[in-house]
Design an enzyme around this catalytic site. Structure first.
Site, short mmCIF file in Angstrom:
data_model
loop_
_atom_site.label_atom_id
_atom_site.label_comp_id
_atom_site.label_asym_id
_atom_site.label_seq_id
_atom_site.Cartn_x
_atom_site.Cartn_y
_atom_site.Cartn_z
N SER A 1 0.77 -1.33 -0.11
CA SER A 1 -0.24 -0.01 -0.15
C SER A 1 0.78 1.25 0.12
O SER A 1 1.77 1.35 -0.88
CB SER A 1 -1.00 0.06 1.12
N ASP B 1 -10.13 -4.61 -4.55
CA ASP B 1 -9.63 -3.60 -3.49
C ASP B 1 -10.18 -2.38 -3.30
O ASP B 1 -10.27 -1.60 -4.46
CB ASP B 1 -8.10 -3.35 -3.78
N HIS C 1 -7.88 -5.29 -0.35
CA HIS C 1 -6.79 -4.66 -0.09
C HIS C 1 -5.36 -5.21 0.56
O HIS C 1 -4.29 -5.05 0.09
CB HIS C 1 -7.14 -3.27 0.52
#
Length: 248
Positions: free
Chosen positions: A101, A198, A228
């Site tokens: 991320s 996601d 995610h």
């Protein structure tokens, strides 16, 4: 091989870290926004490193997990500097950066700053420019009012308590934008794993990063039913396999 732990001194605070001694390039874990080095993916890589005799370092950014500092004072500039300090002081020789991320963005910035140290990158739901591209557009009118008045907006989160988003974080993040560049100057091999479902980082956002990279050895893997976190056993197995390939 057991895992050692310690703290790395930074100006005014200390970064908590854990390290496995081993062979080959050092795998460096770069976590996400408001996450820490005790997550399932980081732990799985520690188990892999110990089983395979590979070098591995994980750490918590300023204001995250076991590290010192007030999260509200964190910025992309500071977290980038934390990553570079870990690479410079805790990792010997070549590195493989594994960014999740926000950590995918930090990994790219670190690779641009230390190209001679980076053998490859493995990026999991990478979120480059997320402050400007993903977060800023979703701020509701009341959030904009909070930022104007108080300098902070409490952003609701599916993962627990609201995240404090500061005006300084948003302004600083804009300075580190990489997606607007004509070409992202990273030539090391890159493997991207992205969930098709996601809700935080749309797969097209991660694909934009893949398409912008200067290097030609880029593989984008879309896990159609992935979320995610990509922390299911089958997702973690894919991540470990990508890292295993990258260090070979």
């Amino acid at each position: 091989m057991s895992e050692e732990s310690g703290h790395l001194a930074r100006p005014g605070y200390r970064i908590a870290w854990k390290r496995v001694a081993g062979e080959g390039p050092t795998v460096v874990w770069l976590g996400g926004f408001k996450s820490d080095m005790a997550g399932a993916k980081a732990e799985a890589l520690a188990d892999w490193a110990q089983a395979r005799g590979r070098a591995y370092v994980r750490f918590d950014y300023f204001g995250h997990g076991e590290s010192e500092g007030d999260f509200r004072s964190g910025t992309i500039t500071r977290w980038r500097e934390d990553a570079l300090a870990v690479i410079d002081e805790l990792a010997a020789g070549e590195t493989v950066l594994v960014g999740s991320s926000m950590g995918g963005w930090i990994a790219c910035l670190a690779a641009m700053a230390r190209p001679e140290r980076v053998k490859a990158l493995v990026l999991i739901a990478p979120a480059p420019d997320f402050t400007e591209k993903l977060m800023k557009p979703e701020i509701p009118p009341e959030g904009l009012a909070d930022l104007a008045r108080d300098g902070v907006w409490l952003r609701p989160s599916e993962y627990g308590e609201p995240y404090p988003i500061t005006r300084e974080l948003l302004e600083d993040g804009a300075r580190w934008s990489i997606l607007e560049a004509q070409e992202i100057p990273i030539e090391a091999p890159v493997r991207i794993l992205q969930g098709g479902e996601d809700p935080d980082v749309p797969w097209r956002h991660a694909l934009e990063l893949a398409q912008g990279l200067k290097g030609r050895d880029v593989v984008f893997t879309l896990i159609k039913d992935g979320d995610h976190r990509l922390s299911r056993p089958q997702d973690i197995a894919r991540i470990v396999a990508a890292v295993d390939e990258a260090v070979s």
